[in-house]
Each structure stands twice: as structure tokens, then as C-alpha cells.
Design an enzyme around this catalytic site. Structure first.
Site, mmCIF file in Angstrom:
data_model
loop_
_atom_site.group_PDB
_atom_site.id
_atom_site.type_symbol
_atom_site.label_atom_id
_atom_site.label_comp_id
_atom_site.label_asym_id
_atom_site.label_seq_id
_atom_site.Cartn_x
_atom_site.Cartn_y
_atom_site.Cartn_z
ATOM 1 N N HIS A 56 8.504 -4.596 28.078
ATOM 2 C CA HIS A 56 9.067 -4.456 26.733
ATOM 3 C C HIS A 56 9.432 -3.001 26.493
ATOM 4 C CE1 HIS A 56 9.867 -5.550 22.624
ATOM 5 N NE2 HIS A 56 9.071 -4.597 22.181
ATOM 6 N N LYS B 29 11.858 1.792 18.471
ATOM 7 C CA LYS B 29 12.442 1.992 19.808
ATOM 8 C C LYS B 29 13.944 1.706 19.813
ATOM 9 C CE LYS B 29 9.587 -0.973 21.609
ATOM 10 N NZ LYS B 29 8.747 -1.220 20.418
ATOM 11 N N ASP C 14 14.824 -4.334 24.396
ATOM 12 C CA ASP C 14 13.812 -5.371 24.189
ATOM 13 C C ASP C 14 13.150 -5.794 25.491
ATOM 14 O OD1 ASP C 14 12.281 -7.036 22.495
ATOM 15 O OD2 ASP C 14 13.496 -8.751 23.105
ATOM 16 N N ARG D 8 0.268 19.557 23.901
ATOM 17 C CA ARG D 8 1.156 20.523 23.251
ATOM 18 C C ARG D 8 1.786 21.501 24.244
ATOM 19 N NH1 ARG D 8 -1.292 22.868 17.759
ATOM 20 N NH2 ARG D 8 0.906 23.512 17.653
#
Length: 310
Positions: A138, A159, A177, A243
Site C-alpha cells: 500500500h 499520501k 494505492d 534530525r
């Protein structure tokens, strides 16, 4: 995916010497190709009849030096019902005994004008892609600056909307999808859309849109190598995210490991721009330019200079 002799003929533009409708629909079950060298001498131990049999200049030259009787006997022994097709390269003349054996054993006999090495590579490349075991995942697969990026995340995180924004920024949609992924080799992963979903994007509140119709052929791509996976997750205060970019996370699909980056999503953050930067930064690392390493070296040098000044 089912691959027939007919599909192979159409793909490689092969000439049909002998075949009927039934033989054209015969299924090819392996991408392995056999060059029947030892078999031409009558040695059939470990012979694999389920493979496509490819005759190049060497096999053809040896075959033409045999007597007609021996040639016919060996070819009858070689051509089995399991054999999907026999292909002769370089547009070489085909002996009558080969045609006769193919007719009697019910084997498609084909010919190509290109060299044996190129033909062998083209057959393997085509069959490897179609016969590889596929896994459905997916997400949204995008081609960003020529790099295949698989965008994943929880349902409803955005998304498809991110994919649409990337299309508007000039990148190409591969699949939305459902992404069918497969391993071309031990280190290379490829993805493509389900046929029913090709070129389509589902946007909540809008519905299904045809990207090719709205944005043109340059906005879509039929398949792409998957080189980077990006996972979108909701931003949570206190949750630790990388980070500096010195973390190394991987995710495995179809037995192939792909580097993955987790990107926190919150209101006001332009996720598509961040994904663009992540893709470019990943490519820069592959080329030997690592911004994190550069920063660490600068920091180390600065600390060293400060220590010397004390």
C-alpha cells in the site's frame, strides 16, 4: 503473470517459421534460456526441456556439419512437449530437419534477425520482469528526479494528495494505492501499478482522477525502480525523529532491502517539498556527497580549534 509464446513474439518481433494457435498460447514458465551445445552431441543429462532453446551461430554451425539423419534424431530428442519455443538468431537458414522435428513434436519454431547475445539478453530481461513473483504493498510510487520513491504511511495521512502535489511540481506518477513490487535481481526492486489502477489517483473529497488525461503523458510512468521508501507519520510532541540524517533504516520488499526515511507530518508543513529534498539528498549520498558527514567534520574541527585556544 502469464507469459505466452505469442506475447514473446510480439515483444521481440520474432519471425514465425512454424506455429499454430495452440502453440502460440503455450505458457512460458521460466526466464532461463538454454543454448543446446552439448545436447547437439547427443548428451542430454541435466537437459532442461522447459526452457526456451536458443540456437546461435555456434549451435547452427555444428548442426549443419551433421548428417541429415543425425541432425533429425538429435532434434527430435531435444524438442519436448514442455519446450515453449525454439529460436534461431542472426536470421540463419533453418534446416528442413529442424522444421520437421518442430512440426512432429508440436514446438513453436521462431527466428530473429539480431545477434545471439542481444537476443538472449532481451529475452531474459523481458521474462525476468514478467515472471518475477509480485508482492502488493500500500502506498504511492513516484518518479522524482529519475529516482523511484515509494511513499507509505497510515490511511488518511495524505499520501495521494502528496503524490498529486508532486505531479504538479513536474514529477511522474507510477502507482497509487496498490503498488505491485518485484525483485529483478538480489539488489534491485521494481514497482508498477495494478492494471485497473494505471494512471489513476484517488483524492478524498474529489474522487478518482486520471493523471494522464489531466496532466499529460509526461506526468505518468508505467514502472520504476524502487530506490527509496518514505514513511509519513503524524507529528507527536516528544516523539524523537532523526534530525541529522545519520540514521540508517531499511525496509524489505520481495527479499530486497530499500533505505527508508520517516517524515513527520503536521499542519502547514509542505510534505512534497520535503520529499523532493529527501530524494535529492539520497541521490547525493549515493554519489558520495553526505551533508551530515560534512557537518560532523566541521563540528569536530570547530571543537578542536576551541580546545587549542584554551
Amino acid at each position: 503473470m502469464t507469459v505466452t509464446v505469442k506475447k514473446l513474439i510480439e515483444r521481440l518481433k520474432l519471425e514465425i517459421i512454424y506455429a499454430n494457435d495452440q502453440l502460440l498460447e503455450k505458457e512460458i514458465t521460466t526466464s532461463d534460456i538454454s543454448r543446446p551445445g552439448l545436447e547437439m552431441t547427443g548428451y542430454f543429462d541435466y537437459y532442461s526441456p522447459e526452457r526456451i532453446q536458443l540456437f546461435g551461430m555456434k549451435e547452427w554451425s555444428y548442426m549443419t556439419k551433421m548428417t541429415a539423419h543425425n541432425r533429425y534424431s538429435v532434434l527430435r530428442e531435444m524438442f519436448k512437449k514442455d519446450t515453449p519455443a525454439v529460436i534461431v538468431s542472426r536470421d540463419l537458414p533453418i534446416p528442413e530437419e529442424m522444421v520437421k522435428a518442430a512440426e512432429e513434436e508440436g514446438i513453436a519454431l521462431l527466428r530473429s534477425k539480431i545477434s545471439t547475445s542481444r537476443l538472449s539478453g532481451s529475452i531474459s530481461y523481458y521474462l525476468d520482469a514478467l515472471l518475477a513473483e509480485r508482492t502488493s504493498v500500500h502506498g504511492v510510487l513516484m518518479d522524482i528526479y529519475g529516482m523511484g520513491v515509494l511513499i507509505q504511511g497510515d490511511s488518511g495521512i495524505g499520501k495521494s494528495e502528496t503524490g498529486l502535489e508532486l505531479v504538479k511540481r513536474g514529477h511522474r506518477l507510477v502507482a497509487d494505492d496498490r503498488v505491485d513490487v518485484y525483485a529483478k535481481d538480489e539488489e534491485t526492486l521494481w514497482g508498477e501499478p495494478a492494471e485497473i489502477l494505471r494512471h489513476l489517483l484517488e483524492i478524498r473529497g474529489v474522487g478518482i482522477i486520471d493523471v494522464m488525461s489531466l496532466y499529460g503523458a509526461s506526468a505518468v510512468k508505467d514502472s520504476s525502480q524502487v530506490q527509496l521508501a518514505i514513511y509519513l507519520e503524524n507529528f507527536e510532541a516528544g516523539k524523537v525523529f532523526d534530525r541529522l540524517g545519520n540514521g540508517h533504516e531499511e525496509v524489505e520488499f520481495a527479499g530486497v532491502k530499500v533505505p527508508r526515511i520517516r517524515i513527520p507530518v503536521k499542519t502547514g508543513r509542505n510534505v512534497s517539498v520535503v520529499i523532493e529534498a529527501a530524494a535529492m539528498n539520497h541521490r547525493a549520498k549515493q554519489m558520495g556527497f553526505d551533508a551530515t558527514k560534512t557537518f560532523e567534520e566541521r563540528l569536530t574541527n570547530l571543537i578542536s580549534r576551541n580546545e587549542e585556544m584554551k
